[in-house]
Design a protein around this motif. Structure first.
Motif, PDB file in Angstrom:
ATOM      1  N   ASP A  96      -5.789   4.840  -2.474  1.00 11.29           N
ATOM      2  CA  ASP A  96      -6.482   4.809  -3.760  1.00 11.29           C
ATOM      3  C   ASP A  96      -7.003   6.182  -4.156  1.00 11.29           C
ATOM      4  O   ASP A  96      -7.035   6.523  -5.351  1.00 11.29           O
ATOM      5  CB  ASP A  96      -7.639   3.805  -3.710  1.00 11.29           C
ATOM      6  N   ASN A 115       2.045   1.805  -3.360  1.00  8.00           N
ATOM      7  CA  ASN A 115       0.939   2.392  -4.112  1.00  8.00           C
ATOM      8  C   ASN A 115       0.932   3.911  -3.942  1.00  8.00           C
ATOM      9  O   ASN A 115       0.844   4.662  -4.919  1.00  8.00           O
ATOM     10  CB  ASN A 115      -0.368   1.774  -3.610  1.00  8.00           C
ATOM     11  N   ASP A 123      -5.633   1.581   2.685  1.00  6.92           N
ATOM     12  CA  ASP A 123      -5.717   1.278   1.255  1.00  6.92           C
ATOM     13  C   ASP A 123      -6.661   2.243   0.543  1.00  6.92           C
ATOM     14  O   ASP A 123      -6.383   2.683  -0.576  1.00  6.92           O
ATOM     15  CB  ASP A 123      -6.186  -0.163   1.077  1.00  6.92           C
ATOM     16  N   THR A 169      -3.728   7.880  -5.524  1.00  7.00           N
ATOM     17  CA  THR A 169      -3.105   7.293  -6.709  1.00  7.00           C
ATOM     18  C   THR A 169      -4.059   7.150  -7.876  1.00  7.00           C
ATOM     19  O   THR A 169      -3.672   7.355  -9.034  1.00  7.00           O
ATOM     20  CB  THR A 169      -2.518   5.920  -6.350  1.00  7.00           C
ATOM     21  N   ASP A 174      -1.782  -2.403  -5.832  1.00  8.80           N
ATOM     22  CA  ASP A 174      -3.096  -2.411  -5.196  1.00  8.80           C
ATOM     23  C   ASP A 174      -3.735  -3.795  -5.250  1.00  8.80           C
ATOM     24  O   ASP A 174      -4.418  -4.207  -4.306  1.00  8.80           O
ATOM     25  CB  ASP A 174      -4.001  -1.387  -5.888  1.00  8.80           C
ATOM     26  N   PRO A 200      -9.305   1.685  -9.620  1.00  5.41           N
ATOM     27  CA  PRO A 200      -8.014   1.389 -10.274  1.00  5.41           C
ATOM     28  C   PRO A 200      -8.118   1.199 -11.784  1.00  5.41           C
ATOM     29  O   PRO A 200      -7.298   1.785 -12.520  1.00  5.41           O
ATOM     30  CB  PRO A 200      -7.544   0.118  -9.559  1.00  5.41           C
ATOM     31  N   ALA A 254       1.057   1.107  -9.858  1.00  3.85           N
ATOM     32  CA  ALA A 254       0.265   1.198  -8.629  1.00  3.85           C
ATOM     33  C   ALA A 254      -0.934   0.254  -8.668  1.00  3.85           C
ATOM     34  O   ALA A 254      -1.346  -0.264  -7.623  1.00  3.85           O
ATOM     35  CB  ALA A 254      -0.201   2.635  -8.423  1.00  3.85           C
ATOM     36  N   THR A 310       0.830  -1.204   0.000  1.00  4.95           N
ATOM     37  CA  THR A 310       0.000   0.000   0.000  1.00  4.95           C
ATOM     38  C   THR A 310       0.865   1.255   0.000  1.00  4.95           C
ATOM     39  O   THR A 310       0.555   2.235  -0.669  1.00  4.95           O
ATOM     40  CB  THR A 310      -0.939   0.006   1.221  1.00  4.95           C
TER      41      THR A 310
END
Length: 295
Positions: free
Chosen positions: A107, A36, A103, A110, A82, A184, A78, A33
């Motif tokens: 997110d 990420n 996480d 990223t 993830d 993502p 990333a 993470t």
């Protein structure tokens, strides 16, 4: 002392080495993470650096293209991190509430902020006249993409904590499907598009630059709408659960990895487009089947 008695004593007192190993396992998902987040931060910084170089000499424009390409690659890396942090946490049974929240925050950076900044810096932020209605629309769509992504993550966390029906009419959550496009893949599609053509839109002819800017803004808006929709997307969490599917999954992953290594510009864009489109296509297919049965 007999072996059975010794084992019983270890069970009662606990094995310090095993406890230490178990605690160490909790670090592994968090490390992915953190990677990420690192990729997201790098993507933002590279996009800003590329935006600074736009409008300079030919050499500076070439460097700007490289910065945008590196930012896009960072977002794609990333996505891999993830995917791994969640799977490793489930495999090692080290899932924690703080890990889930960590996480989600990663997110947002990223896959929310980074692609929104990258799309703006590479595309309509430089190609369109600042202050024009089209430029303001680009600002708005980038902001709404970020808002939709944050809302998508919040909805996923609530549904994961309460996997039954949340309210009247709310779709039931299952492990095989996501409700709405995950953030993502949405970010990966923006990144893959820029990786396919990292040249800033400002370098094209004004008419072409305006056209490509409009297409990118449309893509950002559609991705935001798909994230907050109720369209189902495959999660692939059940892939590899049986021995036969595990062998097939290994072969599939190896083939995909080699294709990305050899033809990253085409393979990444093609794979992500297929994933993003498969949800709406399955929904349309279901609607046509129901209409056929009613007729």
């Amino acid at each position: 002392m007999s072996r059975a008695s010794h084992g019983q004593l270890e069970k009662e007192q606990g094995n310090p080495e095993r406890r230490g190993l178990k605690k160490g396992l909790y670090i592994i998902p968090s490390a992915f993470t953190a990677a990420n987040i690192g990729m997201g931060f790098y993507a933002v910084m590279a996009a800003l650096r590329g935006f600074q170089l736009i409008g300079g000499t030919a050499a500076e424009l070439q460097r700007a293209s490289e910065h945008f390409d590196n930012a896009a690659k960072a977002i794609c890396w990333a996505v891999l991190f993830d995917m791994l942090d969640g799977r490793i946490a489930r495999m090692t049974k080290t899932t924690t509430e703080i890990g889930v929240q960590f996480d989600s925050i990663a997110d947002v950076l990223t896959f929310g902020i980074a692609p929104a900044v990258l799309a703006y810096a590479w595309g309509y932020g430089s190609a369109l006249v600042e202050g024009s209605w089209a430029h303001k629309l680009g600002w708005f769509l980038s902001f709404m993409y970020l808002m939709c992504g944050a809302f998508r993550l919040a909805r996923f966390n609530v549904q994961a904590a309460r996997p039954r029906i949340l309210a009247e009419g709310t779709a039931k959550v299952d492990k095989k499907n996501f409700i709405g496009l995950p953030i993502p893949p949405a970010a990966a599609l923006i990144a893959a598009t820029i990786h396919f053509a990292p040249k800033p839109l400002l370098q094209y002819q004004p008419r072409s630059a305006a056209l490509y800017s409009g297409l990118m803004m449309a893509l950002v808006g559609v991705l935001g709408a798909l994230m907050v929709s109720t369209i189902r997307y495959s999660s692939f969490k059940t892939v590899g659960t049986s021995s036969r599917s595990t062998r097939l999954a290994i072969l599939f992953i190896a083939a995909i990895g080699m294709l990305i290594y050899l033809f990253s510009e085409y393979a990444l864009l093609g794979l992500i487009v297929i994933y993003v489109l498969h949800g709406p296509l399955l929904r349309l297919g279901g609607l046509f089947r129901r209409r056929g049965k009613q007729a």
